[in-house]
Design a protein around this motif. Structure first.
Motif, mmCIF file in Angstrom:
data_model
loop_
_atom_site.group_PDB
_atom_site.id
_atom_site.type_symbol
_atom_site.label_atom_id
_atom_site.label_comp_id
_atom_site.label_asym_id
_atom_site.label_seq_id
_atom_site.Cartn_x
_atom_site.Cartn_y
_atom_site.Cartn_z
ATOM 1 N N GLY A 69 0.805 -1.205 0.000
ATOM 2 C CA GLY A 69 0.000 0.000 0.000
ATOM 3 C C GLY A 69 0.844 1.264 0.000
ATOM 4 O O GLY A 69 0.486 2.263 -0.634
ATOM 5 N N SER A 92 -4.009 2.768 -2.389
ATOM 6 C CA SER A 92 -2.789 3.484 -2.779
ATOM 7 C C SER A 92 -3.056 4.419 -3.962
ATOM 8 O O SER A 92 -2.445 5.489 -4.061
ATOM 9 C CB SER A 92 -1.685 2.481 -3.141
ATOM 10 N N VAL A 149 -5.892 -2.897 -1.512
ATOM 11 C CA VAL A 149 -4.698 -2.123 -1.181
ATOM 12 C C VAL A 149 -4.236 -1.300 -2.380
ATOM 13 O O VAL A 149 -3.838 -0.131 -2.240
ATOM 14 C CB VAL A 149 -3.574 -3.055 -0.686
#
Length: 440
Positions: free
Chosen positions: A258, A385, A381
Motif C-alpha cells: 500500500g 494506494s 490495497v
C-alpha cells in the motif's frame, strides 16, 4: 477441495489457456496508457479543464486526481466483496466480462468530452476506472488456479510483460493517427477522441481470446438461500480478518504494498502531466516517451518474473524499489528532456518489475481455494494506494499553486518508506502459512 485435488486442477491449464490469461493484460493495458497515463490525462488537464476554461492553477490536476481517487475508493470497498462472491458462486469469468464491457464502452464515450465538459469527463473517467480496476482484480484471481505456486512469479511476469506490449501497440497506433491528423491541420479536440475509440476497439478485440479459452475452474460452494451475496461476502471477509494472525506476512506485505504502490499509482496517472507541465513535452513527445518506457517496463517485468523465482520475491522487490528511488530523484533533478528520458526509462524498468512481483507474492501467500478473496484484498490495497498517492500529489500541487516538483517529493517518500517496511516481510513463513491452510 484438498491439496491433491487443487494440484490436479491447476495442472490442467494448457499453453493456449495460459496465453488467454496473459492476453487480458495485453488487452487492458491500452486503457491505462492512453486514458490514465498519457493522452487523456494530459488532455483533461490542458484542454478539458485547462486555463482557457477559467480554472485556477493546480485545480485541473486536483480534479483529475479526484476522479481517479473516487473510482479507486469505490473499488477499494467493492473489490473484496466481488472477489468473495466470485469465489462462492464460481463466477469470476462472468464478472470479468461485465467489467470489461463497462470499461470498453465508457472509454469510447470519453470521445464525447471536449473543452469545458469537466463533469462529463470526470464521470466517465471514474466509471471506466472502476470497471478497469475490477477486471484487474478478477483476472489476477485466476492465477493460483492455472499455475502452481513455484511458477506464479514467472507467469505473472509474462502477463505484465505482454501487457506492456499491448500498451505499446495501442500507443503506436494512436501516435500514427495523431501524426497524420497534425499533418492535416487537425487539433487535439479532433485527434484525442479518435485515440479513445482506437483504445476501446483494441481492448475488445484483444480480450476476446480470454473469454473464449480461459476456463472457470472453481466450483460453487454450497448455497445458503437464507443469505444474500452481500451477507456471504461480509461473512467470508470477516472470517479472513479473524484469521489474520495465521497470515501475518501477507498482511505485512499488503501494508508495504500500500505504501510503495501509492508512489507507483502517482507516477501512472500523473507522469504525463508532469512531463507536459514541467518539461514542456507535447502530445507526440509524450507518446514516444511512454512507448519507449513500455518496452523497458516489459523487459523489467520479464526479468523480474524469472528473478523472483530464483532469488525470491522480497529480494527482487527490494531491488526494484531502489531503482524507483533513483528514478524519482532523477526526475526531480531533470532540467533537460534527455534527463527526463533517462528517468522515464528507469521508471519503466522498475514499474514492470514491482507490479509483477507484487501480484505474484500475494498469490504465493494466498490459500488456493480463497485466491479470489485474498487477491481482492490485494486489489483493495492497490485501490487505496491509488487514492492516497495521486490525491496527495494533487493537493500539494493545488496548495502550492502548481508546483509539480514539490508534489513529486511526496511520491519519493512512498518508495523510501516502502523499502524499509519490506524488510519486515518473511517470504518463507508467508508461503508456509498458505500451504498449511491448503493442507487443512
Amino acid at each position: 477441495m484438498n491439496s491433491d485435488q487443487n494440484s490436479q486442477t491447476i495442472g490442467r491449464a494448457n499453453r493456449k489457456e495460459l496465453l488467454a490469461w496473459a492476453l487480458y493484460d495485453f488487452a487492458n493495458s491500452g486503457y491505462t496508457t492512453v486514458v490514465q497515463t498519457t493522452i487523456f490525462s494530459a488532455y483533461f488537464v490542458g484542454v478539458v479543464a485547462g486555463a482557457e476554461q477559467g480554472i485556477a492553477p493546480g485545480l485541473s490536476t486536483l480534479l483529475w486526481s479526484l476522479a481517479i481517487g473516487i473510482a479507486n475508493f469505490i473499488v477499494m470497498i467493492s473489490g473484496p466483496l466481488i472477489g468473495a462472491v466470485a469465489d462462492h458462486r464460481a463466477c469470476k469469468k462472468l464478472f470479468l466480462l461485465i467489467s470489461s464491457i463497462g470499461c470498453i464502452f465508457s472509454t469510447a464515450l470519453l470521445a464525447l468530452a471536449g473543452p469545458g465538459d469537466i463533469g462529463l469527463a470526470m464521470v466517465l473517467v471514474t466509471f471506466s476506472a472502476i470497471m478497469f480496476a475490477s477486471g484487474e482484480n478478477l483476472i489476477a484471481a485466476f492465477l493460483p488456479e492455472i499455475v502452481p505456486e513455484e511458477s506464479m512469479g514467472k507467469m505473472s511476469g509474462y502477463g505484465w510483460s505482454l501487457g506492456y506490449f499491448g500498451g505499446l501497440l495501442t500507443l503506436g497506433i494512436c501516435l500514427a493517427y495523431i501524426t497524420w491528423a497534425k499533418q492535416h491541420g487537425l487539433s487535439a479536440t479532433h485527434f484525442v477522441p479518435v485515440t479513445l475509440l482506437i483504445t476501446a476497439a483494441i481492448f475488445a478485440l484483444a480480450a476476446a481470446p480470454t473469454f473464449l479459452w480461459l476456463r472457470e475452474r472453481a466450483t460453487p460452494s454450497a448455497l445458503n438461500e437464507s443469505l444474500s451475496n452481500l451477507q456471504i461476502s461480509y461473512a467470508r471477509l470477516a472470517h479472513t480478518f479473524k484469521e489474520a494472525a495465521r497470515f501475518r506476512d501477507l498482511l505485512r506485505f499488503l501494508i508495504t504494498l500500500g505504501v510503495y504502490q501509492s508512489g507507483v499509482s502517482t507516477v501512472v496517472v500523473l507522469s504525463a502531466v508532469y512531463a507536459q507541465e514541467v518539461m514542456g513535452f507535447d502530445t507526440q513527445s509524450l507518446i514516444v516517451l511512454v512507448m519507449v518506457v513500455n518496452v523497458t517496463a516489459a523487459i523489467g517485468a520479464f526479468i523480474c518474473g524469472h528473478l523472483q523465482d530464483r532469488i525470491g520475491s522480497v529480494p527482487s522487490l527490494a531491488i526494484t524499489l531502489i531503482i524507483w528511488i533513483i528514478a524519482v530523484i532523477a526526475a526531480l533533478l531533470a532540467d533537460k528532456p534527455a534527463l527526463m528520458w533517462l528517468a522515464g526509462n528507469m521508471i519503466g524498468l522498475a514499474m514492470g518489475a514491482s507490479q509483477s512481483v507484487g501480484r505474484a507474492l500475494v498469490g504465493k501467500f494466498s490459500p488456493t481455494e480463497r485466491a479470489g478473496e485474498f487477491l481482492g484484498l490485494w486489489g483493495l490495497v492497490n485501490r487505496l494506494s491509488a487514492i492516497v498517492g495521486p490525491l496527495s500529489y494533487g493537493l500539494i500541487n493545488y496548495w502550492s499553486n502548481g508546483n509539480h516538483r514539490l508534489s513529486l517529493l511526496s511520491t519519493l517518500s512512498f518508495f523510501i518508506i516502502g523499502l524499509f517496511l519490506l524488510f519486515q516481510v518473511n517470504e518463507r513463513r508467508g508461503k508456509a502459512a498458505a500451504m498449511l491452510n491448503n493442507e487443512g
